[in-house]
Design a protein around this motif. Structure first.
Motif, PDB file in Angstrom:
ATOM      1  N   ASP A 125       8.987  42.147  49.417  1.00 42.27           N
ATOM      2  CA  ASP A 125       7.776  42.865  49.010  1.00 42.27           C
ATOM      3  C   ASP A 125       8.057  44.154  48.247  1.00 42.27           C
ATOM      4  OD1 ASP A 125       8.956  43.985  51.221  1.00 42.27           O
ATOM      5  OD2 ASP A 125       7.085  44.687  52.107  1.00 42.27           O
ATOM      6  N   ASP A 126       9.299  44.632  48.238  1.00 40.67           N
ATOM      7  CA  ASP A 126       9.589  45.920  47.601  1.00 40.67           C
ATOM      8  C   ASP A 126      11.103  46.095  47.485  1.00 40.67           C
ATOM      9  OD1 ASP A 126       9.241  48.374  46.440  1.00 40.67           O
ATOM     10  OD2 ASP A 126       8.349  49.341  48.196  1.00 40.67           O
ATOM     11  N   ASP A 127      11.528  47.051  46.639  1.00 36.38           N
ATOM     12  CA  ASP A 127      12.943  47.418  46.586  1.00 36.38           C
ATOM     13  C   ASP A 127      13.234  48.455  47.658  1.00 36.38           C
ATOM     14  OD1 ASP A 127      13.320  45.739  44.498  1.00 36.38           O
ATOM     15  OD2 ASP A 127      13.504  47.271  42.954  1.00 36.38           O
ATOM     16  N   SER A 128      14.446  48.397  48.198  1.00 38.95           N
ATOM     17  CA  SER A 128      14.841  49.327  49.252  1.00 38.95           C
ATOM     18  C   SER A 128      16.136  50.024  48.840  1.00 38.95           C
ATOM     19  CB  SER A 128      15.037  48.572  50.564  1.00 38.95           C
ATOM     20  OG  SER A 128      15.487  49.445  51.577  1.00 38.95           O
ATOM     21  N   TYR A 129      16.292  51.294  49.254  1.00 43.14           N
ATOM     22  CA  TYR A 129      17.454  52.088  48.872  1.00 43.14           C
ATOM     23  C   TYR A 129      18.129  52.692  50.097  1.00 43.14           C
ATOM     24  CZ  TYR A 129      15.419  51.892  44.179  1.00 43.14           C
ATOM     25  OH  TYR A 129      14.902  51.463  42.991  1.00 43.14           O
ATOM     26  N   ARG A 130      19.448  52.821  49.995  1.00 39.52           N
ATOM     27  CA  ARG A 130      20.225  53.547  51.000  1.00 39.52           C
ATOM     28  C   ARG A 130      21.442  54.153  50.322  1.00 39.52           C
ATOM     29  NH1 ARG A 130      24.633  50.395  52.019  1.00 39.52           N
ATOM     30  NH2 ARG A 130      24.423  48.153  51.606  1.00 39.52           N
ATOM     31  N   LEU A 131      22.024  55.147  50.969  1.00 40.74           N
ATOM     32  CA  LEU A 131      23.203  55.797  50.400  1.00 40.74           C
ATOM     33  C   LEU A 131      24.395  54.850  50.436  1.00 40.74           C
ATOM     34  CD1 LEU A 131      23.043  59.451  51.780  1.00 40.74           C
ATOM     35  CD2 LEU A 131      22.686  58.699  49.433  1.00 40.74           C
ATOM     36  N   GLU A 132      25.107  54.770  49.338  1.00 39.36           N
ATOM     37  CA  GLU A 132      26.310  53.934  49.261  1.00 39.36           C
ATOM     38  C   GLU A 132      27.477  54.614  49.963  1.00 39.36           C
ATOM     39  OE1 GLU A 132      28.652  50.654  47.998  1.00 39.36           O
ATOM     40  OE2 GLU A 132      26.537  50.939  47.527  1.00 39.36           O
ATOM     41  N   ILE A 133      27.583  55.936  49.805  1.00 43.89           N
ATOM     42  CA  ILE A 133      28.696  56.704  50.380  1.00 43.89           C
ATOM     43  C   ILE A 133      28.197  57.382  51.651  1.00 43.89           C
ATOM     44  CG2 ILE A 133      30.385  58.531  49.953  1.00 43.89           C
ATOM     45  CD1 ILE A 133      29.969  58.086  46.950  1.00 43.89           C
ATOM     46  N   LEU A 134      28.613  56.881  52.802  1.00 41.41           N
ATOM     47  CA  LEU A 134      28.136  57.456  54.063  1.00 41.41           C
ATOM     48  C   LEU A 134      28.569  58.905  54.225  1.00 41.41           C
ATOM     49  CD1 LEU A 134      28.508  54.559  56.663  1.00 41.41           C
ATOM     50  CD2 LEU A 134      26.542  55.217  55.265  1.00 41.41           C
ATOM     51  N   LEU A 135      29.724  59.264  53.682  1.00 43.98           N
ATOM     52  CA  LEU A 135      30.160  60.663  53.767  1.00 43.98           C
ATOM     53  C   LEU A 135      29.204  61.593  53.040  1.00 43.98           C
ATOM     54  CD1 LEU A 135      34.057  60.838  53.417  1.00 43.98           C
ATOM     55  CD2 LEU A 135      32.641  61.056  55.443  1.00 43.98           C
ATOM     56  N   MET A 136      28.511  61.067  52.023  1.00 41.81           N
ATOM     57  CA  MET A 136      27.514  61.875  51.319  1.00 41.81           C
ATOM     58  C   MET A 136      26.405  62.278  52.282  1.00 41.81           C
ATOM     59  SD  MET A 136      26.853  62.874  48.096  1.00 41.81           S
ATOM     60  CE  MET A 136      25.595  64.052  47.632  1.00 41.81           C
ATOM     61  N   SER A 137      26.018  61.341  53.143  1.00 35.99           N
ATOM     62  CA  SER A 137      24.995  61.630  54.143  1.00 35.99           C
ATOM     63  C   SER A 137      25.474  62.719  55.097  1.00 35.99           C
ATOM     64  CB  SER A 137      24.649  60.353  54.906  1.00 35.99           C
ATOM     65  OG  SER A 137      23.765  60.631  55.968  1.00 35.99           O
ATOM     66  N   ARG A 138      26.732  62.607  55.552  1.00 37.02           N
ATOM     67  CA  ARG A 138      27.274  63.609  56.474  1.00 37.02           C
ATOM     68  C   ARG A 138      27.301  64.994  55.819  1.00 37.02           C
ATOM     69  NH1 ARG A 138      29.947  60.954  60.749  1.00 37.02           N
ATOM     70  NH2 ARG A 138      30.514  58.787  60.313  1.00 37.02           N
ATOM     71  N   TRP A 139      27.722  65.024  54.564  1.00 41.00           N
ATOM     72  CA  TRP A 139      27.821  66.304  53.872  1.00 41.00           C
ATOM     73  C   TRP A 139      26.444  66.934  53.677  1.00 41.00           C
ATOM     74  CZ3 TRP A 139      26.001  68.445  49.336  1.00 41.00           C
ATOM     75  CH2 TRP A 139      26.562  69.670  48.979  1.00 41.00           C
ATOM     76  N   LEU A 140      25.467  66.125  53.258  1.00 35.08           N
ATOM     77  CA  LEU A 140      24.122  66.653  53.035  1.00 35.08           C
ATOM     78  C   LEU A 140      23.516  67.217  54.315  1.00 35.08           C
ATOM     79  CD1 LEU A 140      22.733  63.903  50.635  1.00 35.08           C
ATOM     80  CD2 LEU A 140      22.976  66.323  50.093  1.00 35.08           C
ATOM     81  N   LYS A 141      23.703  66.503  55.416  1.00 34.53           N
ATOM     82  CA  LYS A 141      23.136  66.989  56.677  1.00 34.53           C
ATOM     83  C   LYS A 141      23.808  68.277  57.145  1.00 34.53           C
ATOM     84  CE  LYS A 141      21.573  62.518  58.445  1.00 34.53           C
ATOM     85  NZ  LYS A 141      21.757  61.480  59.489  1.00 34.53           N
TER      86      LYS A 141
END
Length: 601
Positions: free
Chosen positions: A571-587
């Motif tokens: 029903d739609d396109d979905s997105y997630r971060l490819e680089i998990l470390l990017m998530s850690r750094w942003l948080k």
């Protein structure tokens, strides 16, 4: 033919080939032994033709080998080494300055493509040489990289016998041959890389070492095909994603063509740079001609540095056309290949003077004429963003449009697959005598998102921080022993922390790409959602601050460079971060209340 006439061998490699192929037999009687052509084939006309082809091939191979060894001797002489020729493909360094001084005497071998026997021969030969060092060292020069079996043997003899083998691509030697400083620097670079204590994962510059270059074979082949047919190419991707490394490997792979590789960093901020770049290109092409035909007469004209490029374009095109004829006569294939790295350094901005935009147009106008009209030049540009190819009108008044708008085929450097990441870490680990268990390899790939620089830095961190257990090929790193470092890598690695801060986030800030920054923060704070963040929810969350068009443009770029991955749902396109470390750094950059504000309810 010679054997048939003289009934004896002279000991050449070619004769051994003929014996193994049963073209030649050995005969014995009471009077002794002799050699002759296989009697079944002796009268065959096809044999005569085959023998002539074999003989011609052997002579050609011998000539190529002699030429290669002469170049190796010249290269080593450039570095200050004293050498003696021991066998056809084997030299001995008796004395040499620099890091290798304490390891002399040491052998140097040339092999078209190294095999296990070459490593064995070097180990055996080194054992006969005197020396006080704990480690024995040798140099192996190759045209084609050794396969996995040879790499494993290199790692085994390093761990078991304290025998260090320094592999150097012969193409790199050929490129450095004309300059003593370049030759010395190249040898020092590879010595630092492979001598005891070297961390092969900690590669912070572009990778010229073929043995440490992984995962881009299909892309390299595709780029080669495009360049051969004059296709302009724009190579884009994150910093440290491997763009410059690709250019270096392309230069090696396509060395039969005239290759000019220019880093544009020194030209940033200059109002007039076209004359300097024109001179640089003409100078490099002249050097390539001189390498093959030292007596060639070259009369190219040097342009004055402060002269506008618009006044020089016609002369530049004419001079390159003249040099192209000489290049072809000297044995080079055409077209000329021009690699321009860091293109943003000369790209006109809104704040630039009118003259700078005119300079850009004149410079690329000349290049486009050589590419499209003359069919003499293939251009490859590399940068983070594809602005050069997508901006048509400049901000400066009355300046003509961009001559290379939509000229380049856009190619984005994608992240590695899990298999490619595993191969890279495993093969580099072998050369260091280090193994990773499967769980560690999978975790490194997941945390890095397949970004090769990040994956290598994580592997380097684990090698530094852990006491490895023993394995068959050296030391073994298990996930159970390194989980703490993978969960909080920024606490232990300033390199990784700086990469996310300077190479990604600061770049987005500089470009004022606030919509991309907001999308990355939103995805980081919702990484627990099993299906990722759906496009509709993302646009709704950001609609008060950004237009739908701005969000979709930002999504396209961060997907192209491998920061996010898109999945097409029913029903739609979905997105997630490819680089998990990017998530850690942003948080790490956000307070708890900020994280809560970004979370989807």
């Amino acid at each position: 033919r010679q054997v048939g006439q003289q009934k004896q061998l002279v000991g050449s490699d070619g004769e051994q080939i003929l014996i193994r192929s049963m073209f030649i037999y050995e005969y014995r009687d009471s009077q002794g032994s002799w050699f002759d052509v296989n009697p079944i084939l002796a009268e065959a006309r096809e044999l005569a033709e085959a023998l002539l082809e074999v003989e011609a091939g052997i002579q050609k191979d011998q000539k190529l080998l002699e030429n290669a060894v002469e170049k190796v001797q010249q290269f080593l002489m450039n570095t200050g080494a004293i050498t003696t020729l021991e066998e056809k493909r084997l030299l001995r360094i008796t004395a040499i300055p620099g890091r290798l001084k304490s390891y002399a005497p040491l052998p140097v071998m040339f092999a078209a493509q190294p095999i296990d026997q070459n490593v064995t021969e070097l180990v055996q030969y080194s054992a006969k040489l005197a020396g006080n060092s704990l480690y024995k060292v040798s140099i192996l020069l190759y045209r084609k990289p050794p396969d996995t079996s040879v790499r494993l043997q290199m790692a085994q003899v390093r761990a078991r016998d304290h025998f260090v083998l320094i592999p150097i691509p012969f193409a790199a030697i050929e490129q450095a041959l004309s300059n003593e400083a370049t030759s010395t620097g190249l040898l020092a670079q590879y010595a630092e890389r492979y001598l005891p204590g070297a961390d092969l994962f900690d590669d912070r510059n572009a990778i010229g070492d073929t043995l440490c270059f992984f995962g881009r074979g299909n892309l390299l082949h595709s780029l080669e095909e495009d360049l051969r047919r004059n296709q302009g190419i724009g190579l884009f991707g994150l910093r440290k994603s491997g763009k410059t490394s690709l250019l270096l490997q392309l230069g090696f792979a396509m060395r039969q063509y005239p290759v000019v590789h220019i880093d544009l960093q020194p030209y940033g901020g200059k109002l007039r740079y076209g004359a300097e770049l024109f001179n640089k290109i003409l100078h490099e092409l002249s050097l390539l001609i001189k390498k093959r035909t030292p007596n060639a007469t070259l009369n190219w004209e040097t342009f004055q540095r402060d002269c506008p490029a618009a006044d020089l374009g016609t002369d530049f095109v004419r001079q390159v056309s003249d040099l192209a004829k000489l290049l072809s006569e000297s044995g080079h294939q055409l077209p000329i290949l021009l690699f321009l790295d860091e293109i943003e350094r000369i790209l006109p901005t809104k704040e630039d003077a009118r003259e700078r935009a005119e300079e850009f147009n004149a410079f690329f106008g000349g290049l486009r004429a050589l590419s499209q009209e003359k069919q003499l030049l293939s251009i490859l540009i590399a940068d983070v963003h594809p602005d050069l190819n997508r901006i048509n009108h400049w901000s400066q008044a009355s300046v003509p449009t961009n001559p290379v708008f939509n000229f380049f085929k856009e190619i984005f450097v994608s992240p590695f697959s899990e298999e490619e990441t595993t191969e890279m870490l495993t093969e580099i680990g072998k050369m260091m005598g280090v193994d990773f268990d499967k769980e560690t390899l999978v975790t490194i790939h997941r945390e890095s998102g397949g970004h090769p620089f990040i994956a290598r830095q994580l592997a380097s961190l684990l090698c530094q921080k852990t006491d490895q257990e023993k394995s068959d090929s050296g030391k073994l790193i298990k996930l159970s022993a390194v989980t703490r470092y993978l969960k909080r890598p920024f606490k232990y690695s300033g390199i990784l922390k700086d990469y996310f801060e300077q190479s990604i986030w600061a770049d987005l800030k500089k470009r004022k790409n606030f919509s991309a920054m907001a999308i990355l923060q939103l995805l980081a704070c919702n990484e627990e959602l099993p299906e990722g963040v759906k496009e509709e929810a993302l646009l709704n969350k950001l609609k008060s601050d950004f237009s739908e068009s701005a969000c979709l443009d930002a999504l396209r770029w961060i997907e192209d460079v491998g920061l996010v991955v898109r999945e097409e749902l029913e029903d739609d396109d979905s997105y997630r971060l490819e680089i998990l470390l990017m998530s850690r750094w942003l948080k790490m950059q956000m307070k708890p209340e900020e994280i809560n504000q970004w979370q989807l309810k």
